[in-house]
Design an enzyme around this catalytic site. Structure first.
Site, PDB file in Angstrom:
ATOM      1  N   PRO A 169      -3.319 -56.742 -59.922  1.00  0.00           N
ATOM      2  CA  PRO A 169      -3.753 -55.505 -59.278  1.00  0.00           C
ATOM      3  C   PRO A 169      -4.398 -54.557 -60.287  1.00  0.00           C
ATOM      4  O   PRO A 169      -3.962 -54.448 -61.427  1.00  0.00           O
ATOM      5  CB  PRO A 169      -2.453 -54.913 -58.727  1.00  0.00           C
ATOM      6  CG  PRO A 169      -1.367 -55.518 -59.560  1.00  0.00           C
ATOM      7  CD  PRO A 169      -1.849 -56.882 -59.934  1.00  0.00           C
TER       8      PRO A 169
ATOM      9  N   TYR B 168      -7.286 -77.704 -56.470  1.00  0.00           N
ATOM     10  CA  TYR B 168      -7.746 -76.646 -57.366  1.00  0.00           C
ATOM     11  C   TYR B 168      -9.083 -77.082 -57.961  1.00  0.00           C
ATOM     12  O   TYR B 168      -9.140 -77.697 -59.019  1.00  0.00           O
ATOM     13  CB  TYR B 168      -6.745 -76.421 -58.510  1.00  0.00           C
ATOM     14  CG  TYR B 168      -5.447 -75.765 -58.137  1.00  0.00           C
ATOM     15  CD1 TYR B 168      -5.228 -75.206 -56.878  1.00  0.00           C
ATOM     16  CD2 TYR B 168      -4.407 -75.681 -59.061  1.00  0.00           C
ATOM     17  CE1 TYR B 168      -4.034 -74.603 -56.557  1.00  0.00           C
ATOM     18  CE2 TYR B 168      -3.201 -75.069 -58.748  1.00  0.00           C
ATOM     19  CZ  TYR B 168      -3.016 -74.537 -57.495  1.00  0.00           C
ATOM     20  OH  TYR B 168      -1.825 -73.940 -57.182  1.00  0.00           O
TER      21      TYR B 168
ATOM     22  N   GLY C 258       0.803 -60.335 -57.024  1.00  0.00           N
ATOM     23  CA  GLY C 258       1.428 -59.718 -55.865  1.00  0.00           C
ATOM     24  C   GLY C 258       0.570 -59.892 -54.629  1.00  0.00           C
ATOM     25  O   GLY C 258       0.071 -60.984 -54.345  1.00  0.00           O
TER      26      GLY C 258
END
Length: 302
Positions: free
Chosen positions: A230, A71, A222
């Protein structure tokens, strides 16, 4: 919900091996950069801002942080940010990291580590975090091939005292069974959220029956994955969010925690307000009717 006053303790607790953690944790993937994680040319996040977010997370009761040496973005590494912000570490803090994938200095992905290379990855995590041992190390897997050699290599490092507990990431049930024949597994970290496949639902139940923590990633994003939440959520999720006066992201997190007492959340953010909202989602109690509505979306795209 007054997110400023709600702590991670509201989400309840679960045990990772012999360590007890609040079920609402924090994922460090988005800390090193602004915008989409791992995107080419990602801009580094302001270091002081990242440090403030980490320190505030701990102040809000977060004691389970998910990270990895891979990361990183130009000038920023999640592990080193964690070290700078939180060392000397609180006694109750559990930092879980992942090994397997690797990236070159420019950010490009490398072939997954061989059993012999995993020790170097573990040592890199130790160095970056400033630890003499790692609390939890998850073997990140791609594909369906046997993991026995790689998991066995980590089990040897566990026996040597470099690792306290072992877990798995992005795996299938047969991987779990294969790993358990070698050493105890305290957690399974898989992509999961509203819209999860029947296979993931069954895997979550398998982990519950065996008292293994199930740790979803991308539970908010998601199918958006590294791009984040989203922009256009379903009307059903919006309606439930409005009824509770919360965000759709909070509804998604709350639904995930409702899936079982062994489910741990690790939402990530570089924003202090979003952090407070994520932590507060641990206190959101959804009604049976609301859960039924959200369950009906399970096999549709988020």
């Amino acid at each position: 919900m007054t997110s400023q006053t709600i702590t991670a303790a509201a989400s309840g607790t679960w045990n990772l091996g012999d360590r007890t953690v609040n079920r609402m944790g924090f994922g460090a993937m988005r800390l090193p950069q602004r915008g989409e994680a791992f995107a080419p040319g990602a801009l580094p996040r302001d270091r002081d801002q990242a440090v403030r977010v980490l320190r505030r997370a701990v102040e809000l009761g977060v004691n389970h942080i998910d990270t990895a040496a891979f990361y990183f973005s130009p000038l920023r590494c999640a592990n080193e940010l964690i070290n700078r912000a939180l060392a000397p570490y609180p006694d109750d803090l559990v930092i879980a990291t992942k090994v397997g994938p690797g990236r070159d200095p420019s950010g490009g992905w490398l072939p997954h580590a061989t059993p012999e290379q995993l020790r170097g990855q573990v040592e890199e995590n130790l160095r970056q975090l400033g630890r003499d041992h790692l609390e939890v190390v998850n073997l990140r897997v791609v594909g369906t091939d046997s993991i026995a050699d790689r998991f066995g290599a980590l089990a040897e490092l566990r026996d040597a005292g470099l690792i306290r507990h072992l877990g798995l990431s992005n795996v299938r049930p047969h991987h779990l069974a294969e790993a358990q024949a070698i050493a105890p597994v305290v957690c399974v970290q898989n992509m999961y959220g509203i819209g999860a496949s029947p296979e993931q639902e069954e895997f979550l139940r398998i982990c519950g029956r065996q008292h293994i923590a199930f740790v979803p990633f991308y539970s908010i994003a998601g199918s958006g994955r590294t791009a984040g939440a989203p922009a256009d959520d379903s009307s059903e999720v919006h309606a439930i969010a409005r009824a509770h006066g919360v965000s759709t992201a909070q509804v998604r997190l709350a639904w995930t925690l409702h899936r079982g007492p062994h489910v741990l959340a690790i939402p990530g953010t570089g924003d202090l307000d979003h952090l407070a909202q994520n932590v507060a989602a641990g206190s959101l109690r959804l009604s049976e009717d609301e859960l039924t509505v959200l369950d009906s979306l399970r096999h549709a795209a988020p």
